[in-house]
Write an enzyme that holds these catalytic residues in place. Structure first.
Site, PDB file in Angstrom:
ATOM      1  CB  SER A 202       3.084   2.614   3.004  1.00 18.22           C
ATOM      2  OG  SER A 202       3.762   2.003   2.359  1.00 18.22           O
TER       3      SER A 202
ATOM      4  CE1 TYR B  85       3.654   6.566  -0.674  1.00 15.67           C
ATOM      5  CE2 TYR B  85       4.986   4.530  -0.786  1.00 15.67           C
ATOM      6  CZ  TYR B  85       3.597   5.343  -0.373  1.00 15.67           C
ATOM      7  OH  TYR B  85       2.427   4.415  -0.234  1.00 15.67           O
TER       8      TYR B  85
HETATM    9  C1  8X3 Z   1       3.024   0.933  -1.153  1.00 14.66           C
HETATM   10  C2  8X3 Z   1       4.144   0.193  -0.542  1.00 14.66           C
HETATM   11  O1  8X3 Z   1       6.301  -0.940  -1.371  1.00 14.66           O
HETATM   12  O2  8X3 Z   1       5.260   0.346  -2.740  1.00 14.66           O
HETATM   13  O3  8X3 Z   1       2.766   1.821   0.077  1.00 14.66           O
HETATM   14  O4  8X3 Z   1       6.241   1.265  -1.028  1.00 14.66           O
HETATM   15  S1  8X3 Z   1       5.306   0.199  -1.675  1.00 14.66           S
END
Ligand code: 8X3
Length: 250
Positions: A132, A145
């Site tokens: 990502s 995340y």
């Molecule tokens: C998803 C991209 O911008 O939501 O993997 O982190 S973001």
């Protein structure tokens, strides 16, 4: 030439399901792996692939997946992953962070470990990890995340070094804003309004098909060509925080 085979994890929806469809259209027999058996069964029936119920964080499930795939595999797409929560570090939920590390990093490691022998046996295997842009930068509320997806990125780099003398390529795709049915909804625990706000006013976020198209291109290059990493964003997203949003009337 034997039919080329691919495993796609997290194939029950979004980028995973789209990738399974694109690879099948390229002639691959696709093992569609995900926890939701009914969904992958439907997808596998549609594309002439094989459905495998698999939670990538379960070593037993992953061993069963490897047994099902057998001794030879051409392509592994480590797509299973996701974001849970968007709290600042100072109010973060430790369980959310553990789940994110578990699925985005440990799950990727378990599946890779189990399938590397079959990828080597193919003589020209490819591992494609779905990272990502969250694995490239930091953003407020994203630390659980972003930490996990930086993990995906670093594991990809490490693996490429460790497999340098093996006939296996290691690639990573890092998508930015992709509008899928579930990613933001899961992140915000089913809050549709918060999920919709992520894409508010953005004319054309990427779709799962856009990313699947890029993945398919990456894994179908000649065997000596390694696409180390590919960052893909919608035109409206010049950088993580620099998003062109059109104000709606009314
Ligand atoms: C998803 C991209 O911008 O939501 O993997 O982190 S973001």
């Amino acid at each position: 030439m034997p039919t080329r085979t691919a495993v796609v994890t997290g194939a029950s929806s979004g980028i995973g399901a789209a990738t399974a469809r694109h690879l099948a259209a390229e002639g691959f027999h696709v093992f569609c792996a995900a926890r939701r058996e009914d969904r992958v069964a439907e997808l596998a029936a549609e594309i002439g692939g094989t459905a495998v119920r698999c939670d990538v964080t379960s070593a037993a499930d992953v061993d069963a997946l490897a047994a099902r795939v057998g001794p030879r595999l051409d392509v592994l797409v480590n797509n299973a992953g996701g974001a849970f929560g968007a709290s600042p570090v100072t109010s973060a939920d430790a369980d959310d962070w553990r789940r994110m590390y578990e699925v985005n990093v440990i799950g990727l490691m378990l599946v890779t470990k189990a399938l590397v022998p079959a990828l080597i046996a193919s003589g020209a295997g490819v591992i494609l990890n779905v990272g990502s842009t969250a694995g490239r930068v930091a953003y407020e509320g994203g630390a659980g995340y972003t930490a996990a997806k930086h993990g995906t990125q670093v594991v990809s780099e490490t693996l490429r070094l460790e497999l340098f003398d093996q006939p296996v390529r290691v690639c990573e795709i890092a998508p930015g804003m992709v509008r899928t049915d579930e990613f933001a909804l899961i992140r915000f625990d089913g809050d549709q309004a918060k999920a919709d706000a992520v894409y508010d006013g953005v004319a054309e976020p990427l779709t799962a098909d856009d990313v699947a198209d890029a993945i398919t291109w990456m894994v179908t290059r000649p065997a000596h060509v390694n696409i180390d990493e590919l960052v893909i964003r919608p035109r409206a997203q010049a950088a993580q925080h620099k998003v062109h949003r059109v104000k709606q009337d009314g």
